[in-house]
Design a protein around this motif. Structure first.
Motif, PDB file in Angstrom:
ATOM      1  N   ALA A  38       0.839  -1.188   0.000  1.00 55.26           N
ATOM      2  CA  ALA A  38       0.000   0.000   0.000  1.00 55.26           C
ATOM      3  C   ALA A  38       0.880   1.247   0.000  1.00 55.26           C
ATOM      4  O   ALA A  38       1.978   1.230   0.545  1.00 55.26           O
ATOM      5  N   GLU A  39       0.365   2.328  -0.594  1.00 53.14           N
ATOM      6  CA  GLU A  39       1.037   3.616  -0.423  1.00 53.14           C
ATOM      7  C   GLU A  39       0.755   4.078   1.013  1.00 53.14           C
ATOM      8  O   GLU A  39      -0.370   3.970   1.500  1.00 53.14           O
ATOM      9  N   VAL A  40       1.782   4.569   1.687  1.00 53.12           N
ATOM     10  CA  VAL A  40       1.639   5.009   3.075  1.00 53.12           C
ATOM     11  C   VAL A  40       1.697   6.534   3.100  1.00 53.12           C
ATOM     12  O   VAL A  40       2.581   7.137   2.483  1.00 53.12           O
ATOM     13  N   ILE A  41       0.745   7.141   3.796  1.00 52.28           N
ATOM     14  CA  ILE A  41       0.665   8.608   3.845  1.00 52.28           C
ATOM     15  C   ILE A  41       0.530   9.049   5.308  1.00 52.28           C
ATOM     16  O   ILE A  41      -0.210   8.415   6.076  1.00 52.28           O
ATOM     17  N   LEU A  42       1.210  10.132   5.666  1.00 51.77           N
ATOM     18  CA  LEU A  42       1.039  10.723   7.000  1.00 51.77           C
ATOM     19  C   LEU A  42       0.382  12.088   6.828  1.00 51.77           C
ATOM     20  O   LEU A  42       0.966  12.978   6.203  1.00 51.77           O
ATOM     21  N   CYS A  43      -0.826  12.242   7.356  1.00 49.27           N
ATOM     22  CA  CYS A  43      -1.522  13.536   7.301  1.00 49.27           C
ATOM     23  C   CYS A  43      -1.352  14.227   8.645  1.00 49.27           C
ATOM     24  O   CYS A  43      -1.876  13.785   9.663  1.00 49.27           O
ATOM     25  N   THR A  44      -0.571  15.306   8.624  1.00 45.33           N
ATOM     26  CA  THR A  44      -0.111  15.941   9.868  1.00 45.33           C
ATOM     27  C   THR A  44      -0.769  17.302  10.056  1.00 45.33           C
ATOM     28  O   THR A  44      -1.330  17.861   9.109  1.00 45.33           O
ATOM     29  N   PRO A  45      -0.656  17.855  11.255  1.00 41.42           N
ATOM     30  CA  PRO A  45      -1.061  19.258  11.431  1.00 41.42           C
ATOM     31  C   PRO A  45      -0.210  20.160  10.520  1.00 41.42           C
ATOM     32  O   PRO A  45       0.915  19.791  10.149  1.00 41.42           O
ATOM     33  N   PHE A  46      -0.731  21.342  10.178  1.00 41.71           N
ATOM     34  CA  PHE A  46      -0.009  22.263   9.289  1.00 41.71           C
ATOM     35  C   PHE A  46       1.396  22.568   9.801  1.00 41.71           C
ATOM     36  O   PHE A  46       2.342  22.639   9.038  1.00 41.71           O
ATOM     37  N   ILE A  47       1.497  22.797  11.103  1.00 40.27           N
ATOM     38  CA  ILE A  47       2.772  23.175  11.723  1.00 40.27           C
ATOM     39  C   ILE A  47       3.875  22.155  11.419  1.00 40.27           C
ATOM     40  O   ILE A  47       5.040  22.501  11.267  1.00 40.27           O
TER      41      ILE A  47
END
Ligand code: PGA
Length: 252
Positions: A38-47
């Motif tokens: 699978a493609e792995v993605i990290l969705c983080t806070p803007f900061i």
């Protein structure tokens, strides 16, 4: 070919130092492994996004934001535009998460605009939909998801849909420990794919990645992901622990 994806949604957790350290450990884990399915993605806070995107550059993990502005630029104090997100090196943005819909009153029209901004800026969109408990209990869940997709997403063209991932997240399952059963997830994912088919045709529908989200964890991920129309997950709480997150990715 339909892509499998596991995206972590950190929500409003971890300070900057903690977030960067965690992104480094996720990156190290996957870089030392044969390619994940699978493609792995990290969705983080803007900061965190600039630092995390730099850490993940040339790694096997992509970065993303959890929201973007509905306007392009200008006097919108406190907002972050899709173009700014793209300029960090991030590839994705989550739009229409139920927490944005309910706490920040984001309606279908705003989400449609945010999706346009993101696609125009060259970001891929993870577009969330899902019903609340009462809507499921009164049998309105298909109707609600159909409305969310038709009014928030389906105003975009077929070409643009190639840059979109849909995430089905029943609101009653988010952070509650309750999960949709694999059959409930499959039933809704199949329905969503059918809607995409009716609007955009078979090829786009078959290629559309549809993620499940809502209390996904290592103990239930494999069974949910085994369903034919479930192409991975959007993971909240369990994405904050390296062992849990990596185990969910391996479950694909
Ligand atoms: P959860 O959150 O995995 O903590 O239920 C999922 C999400 O909100 O994306």
């Amino acid at each position: 070919m339909r892509k499998k994806i596991v995206a972590g949604n950190w929500k409003m957790n971890m300070n900057l130092a903690e977030g960067l350290k965690f992104a480094e450990s996720v990156s190290r884990y996957f870089n030392n492994k044969p390619a994940a399915k699978a493609e792995v993605i990290l969705c983080t806070p803007f900061i965190h996004l600039g630092g995390v995107s730099a850490i993940l550059e040339n790694s096997k993990v992509a970065s993303g934001a959890q929201n973007c502005a509905s306007e392009e630029s200008g006097a919108y104090t406190g907002e972050v535009s899709a173009g700014m997100i793209k300029s960090t090196g991030a590839k994705y943005v989550i739009i229409g998460h139920s927490e944005r819909r309910s706490y920040y009153h984001e309606d279908d029209a705003i989400l449609n605009r945010k999706t346009s901004m993101a696609l125009k800026s060259g970001l891929k969109v993870i577009f969330c939909c899902g019903e609340v408990k009462e809507e499921r209990e009164t049998g309105k869940h298909f109707e609600v998801v159909k409305r969310q997709l038709e009014n928030g997403l389906f105003l975009h063209s077929g070409n643009e849909m190639a840059e979109v991932v849909i995430a089905y997240e029943p609101v009653w399952a988010i952070g509650t420990g309750l999960t949709a059963t694999p059959d409930q997830a499959q039933e809704m994912h199949k329905f969503i794919r059918q809607l995409v088919n009716e609007k955009y045709g078979k090829e786009i529908a078959e290629d559309m990645t549809i993620l499940y989200g809502g209390s996904c964890k290592p103990s239930n991920a494999a069974e949910i992901f085994s369903k034919p129309d479930v192409d991975g997950g959007l993971i909240g709480g369990a994405s904050l622990k390296l062992d849990d997150f990596t185990a969910i990715v391996e479950a694909v």
